[in-house]
Design a protein around this motif. Sequence first.
Motif, PDB file in Angstrom:
ATOM      1  N   VAL A 128       0.855  -1.185   0.000  1.00  0.00           N
ATOM      2  CA  VAL A 128       0.000   0.000   0.000  1.00  0.00           C
ATOM      3  C   VAL A 128       0.885   1.227   0.000  1.00  0.00           C
ATOM      4  O   VAL A 128       1.831   1.319   0.781  1.00  0.00           O
ATOM      5  CB  VAL A 128      -0.924   0.023   1.234  1.00  0.00           C
ATOM      6  N   GLN A 129       0.591   2.156  -0.884  1.00  0.00           N
ATOM      7  CA  GLN A 129       1.332   3.416  -0.929  1.00  0.00           C
ATOM      8  C   GLN A 129       0.428   4.525  -0.386  1.00  0.00           C
ATOM      9  O   GLN A 129      -0.759   4.592  -0.720  1.00  0.00           O
ATOM     10  CB  GLN A 129       1.759   3.755  -2.348  1.00  0.00           C
ATOM     11  N   LEU A 130       1.016   5.387   0.420  1.00  0.00           N
ATOM     12  CA  LEU A 130       0.267   6.479   1.047  1.00  0.00           C
ATOM     13  C   LEU A 130       0.948   7.808   0.749  1.00  0.00           C
ATOM     14  O   LEU A 130       2.169   7.922   0.910  1.00  0.00           O
ATOM     15  CB  LEU A 130       0.199   6.277   2.561  1.00  0.00           C
ATOM     16  N   VAL A 131       0.165   8.788   0.345  1.00  0.00           N
ATOM     17  CA  VAL A 131       0.712  10.107   0.038  1.00  0.00           C
ATOM     18  C   VAL A 131      -0.126  11.158   0.760  1.00  0.00           C
ATOM     19  O   VAL A 131      -1.323  11.301   0.495  1.00  0.00           O
ATOM     20  CB  VAL A 131       0.702  10.388  -1.477  1.00  0.00           C
ATOM     21  N   GLU A 132       0.530  11.895   1.666  1.00  0.00           N
ATOM     22  CA  GLU A 132      -0.149  12.953   2.417  1.00  0.00           C
ATOM     23  C   GLU A 132      -0.052  14.286   1.685  1.00  0.00           C
ATOM     24  O   GLU A 132       0.902  14.530   0.943  1.00  0.00           O
ATOM     25  CB  GLU A 132       0.466  13.125   3.810  1.00  0.00           C
ATOM     26  N   THR A 174      -9.220   7.599   0.286  1.00  0.00           N
ATOM     27  CA  THR A 174      -8.605   8.758   0.910  1.00  0.00           C
ATOM     28  C   THR A 174      -9.109   8.928   2.339  1.00  0.00           C
ATOM     29  O   THR A 174     -10.296   8.727   2.602  1.00  0.00           O
ATOM     30  CB  THR A 174      -8.904  10.036   0.101  1.00  0.00           C
ATOM     31  N   VAL A 175      -8.204   9.274   3.232  1.00  0.00           N
ATOM     32  CA  VAL A 175      -8.559   9.596   4.606  1.00  0.00           C
ATOM     33  C   VAL A 175      -8.176  11.044   4.860  1.00  0.00           C
ATOM     34  O   VAL A 175      -7.198  11.546   4.292  1.00  0.00           O
ATOM     35  CB  VAL A 175      -7.867   8.635   5.596  1.00  0.00           C
ATOM     36  N   TYR A 176      -8.968  11.705   5.690  1.00  0.00           N
ATOM     37  CA  TYR A 176      -8.779  13.125   5.956  1.00  0.00           C
ATOM     38  C   TYR A 176      -8.581  13.365   7.447  1.00  0.00           C
ATOM     39  O   TYR A 176      -9.050  12.599   8.291  1.00  0.00           O
ATOM     40  CB  TYR A 176     -10.000  13.918   5.488  1.00  0.00           C
ATOM     41  N   LEU A 177      -7.909  14.460   7.757  1.00  0.00           N
ATOM     42  CA  LEU A 177      -7.805  14.925   9.134  1.00  0.00           C
ATOM     43  C   LEU A 177      -8.119  16.418   9.128  1.00  0.00           C
ATOM     44  O   LEU A 177      -7.301  17.220   8.665  1.00  0.00           O
ATOM     45  CB  LEU A 177      -6.420  14.669   9.719  1.00  0.00           C
ATOM     46  N   GLN A 178      -9.306  16.759   9.582  1.00  0.00           N
ATOM     47  CA  GLN A 178      -9.691  18.162   9.711  1.00  0.00           C
ATOM     48  C   GLN A 178      -9.207  18.662  11.051  1.00  0.00           C
ATOM     49  O   GLN A 178      -9.570  18.112  12.095  1.00  0.00           O
ATOM     50  CB  GLN A 178     -11.211  18.301   9.622  1.00  0.00           C
ATOM     51  N   TYR A 204       1.945  12.158   9.818  1.00  0.00           N
ATOM     52  CA  TYR A 204       2.094  10.954   9.010  1.00  0.00           C
ATOM     53  C   TYR A 204       0.797  10.169   8.959  1.00  0.00           C
ATOM     54  O   TYR A 204       0.131   9.972   9.988  1.00  0.00           O
ATOM     55  CB  TYR A 204       3.185  10.055   9.595  1.00  0.00           C
ATOM     56  N   CYS A 205       0.469   9.707   7.787  1.00  0.00           N
ATOM     57  CA  CYS A 205      -0.659   8.807   7.578  1.00  0.00           C
ATOM     58  C   CYS A 205      -0.150   7.370   7.668  1.00  0.00           C
ATOM     59  O   CYS A 205       0.975   7.084   7.229  1.00  0.00           O
ATOM     60  CB  CYS A 205      -1.243   9.089   6.201  1.00  0.00           C
ATOM     61  N   ALA A 206      -0.973   6.492   8.214  1.00  0.00           N
ATOM     62  CA  ALA A 206      -0.582   5.098   8.351  1.00  0.00           C
ATOM     63  C   ALA A 206      -1.761   4.185   8.062  1.00  0.00           C
ATOM     64  O   ALA A 206      -2.916   4.552   8.309  1.00  0.00           O
ATOM     65  CB  ALA A 206      -0.049   4.838   9.750  1.00  0.00           C
ATOM     66  N   ALA A 207      -1.454   2.988   7.559  1.00  0.00           N
ATOM     67  CA  ALA A 207      -2.483   1.997   7.257  1.00  0.00           C
ATOM     68  C   ALA A 207      -2.134   0.690   7.957  1.00  0.00           C
ATOM     69  O   ALA A 207      -0.972   0.275   7.943  1.00  0.00           O
ATOM     70  CB  ALA A 207      -2.578   1.780   5.762  1.00  0.00           C
ATOM     71  N   GLY A 208      -3.137   0.056   8.562  1.00  0.00           N
ATOM     72  CA  GLY A 208      -2.832  -1.150   9.313  1.00  0.00           C
ATOM     73  C   GLY A 208      -3.990  -2.095   9.485  1.00  0.00           C
ATOM     74  O   GLY A 208      -5.021  -1.977   8.831  1.00  0.00           O
ATOM     75  N   LEU A 253      -5.802  17.878   6.293  1.00  0.00           N
ATOM     76  CA  LEU A 253      -4.824  16.980   5.697  1.00  0.00           C
ATOM     77  C   LEU A 253      -5.554  15.872   4.936  1.00  0.00           C
ATOM     78  O   LEU A 253      -6.620  15.425   5.362  1.00  0.00           O
ATOM     79  CB  LEU A 253      -3.923  16.362   6.767  1.00  0.00           C
ATOM     80  N   SER A 254      -4.945  15.434   3.851  1.00  0.00           N
ATOM     81  CA  SER A 254      -5.467  14.315   3.079  1.00  0.00           C
ATOM     82  C   SER A 254      -4.403  13.243   2.947  1.00  0.00           C
ATOM     83  O   SER A 254      -3.210  13.541   2.916  1.00  0.00           O
ATOM     84  CB  SER A 254      -5.890  14.775   1.677  1.00  0.00           C
ATOM     85  N   CYS A 255      -4.848  12.002   2.846  1.00  0.00           N
ATOM     86  CA  CYS A 255      -3.943  10.878   2.635  1.00  0.00           C
ATOM     87  C   CYS A 255      -4.564   9.980   1.574  1.00  0.00           C
ATOM     88  O   CYS A 255      -5.598   9.353   1.816  1.00  0.00           O
ATOM     89  CB  CYS A 255      -3.723  10.119   3.926  1.00  0.00           C
TER      90      CYS A 255
END
Length: 122
Positions: A2-6, A78-82, A95-99, A20-22
Amino acid sequence: QVQLVESGGGLVQPGGSLRLSCAASGSVVSVAAMGWFRQAPGKGREFVAAISRTGYNTVYADSVKGRFTISRDNAKNTVYLQMNSLKPEDTAAYYCAAGRGISYSTNAYDYWGQGTQVTVSS
């Protein structure tokens, strides 16, 4: 894999907001949970927020509860952090993370983005 780009970091004044977006790509169907962590200079990486695959379950660090909101759009992978009511102490690389599941621990996350800098200063 999995590739993640913030994206979405920057300089903001105290009391301001950022989102923020990931974006995730690759074997995203294998991802059970997504999280945000942050790391300030000279400090360890700390948990900020996490969200389950469905989006129904979310958890937050006490330091951001009531100010930050995590959400996800599975159609866009996509995941967001408002982030609202930002404070100077929120300054860090985010940092965005996936698990495999929601966790406060970095050990539960298998994939990490490169990070995006958030600076809160007047």
